[in-house]
Motif scaffolding. Structure first.
Motif: not given
Length: 64
Positions: A13-37
């Motif tokens: 099933t197609g759906r929108l998912v939240g994801d990011a290449a954490f190693d390529d984000l560079g400097r960030a104050q916070a990263i919160t993964p989105i389990p399940g989309g």
């Protein structure tokens, strides 16, 4: 910043998912993964901004 992609789950099933290449984000104050989309509130905010964008562009162009 929100990073979304259209993906497919294990059932195909197609759906929108939240994801990011954490190693390529560079400097960030916070990263919160989105389990399940991406959540409904994120989708609602993105759609709202998408609908407001043409009006904002027109106002910038007209110097309002």
């Amino acid at each position: 910043m929100v990073d979304i992609n259209r993906g497919t789950d294990s059932s195909g099933t197609g759906r929108l998912v939240g994801d990011a290449a954490f190693d390529d984000l560079g400097r960030a104050q916070a990263i919160t993964p989105i389990p399940g989309g991406v959540g409904l509130m994120t989708i609602a905010c993105l759609l709202s901004n998408m609908l407001k964008a043409p009006q904002a562009r027109e106002e910038l162009r007209d110097g309002v």
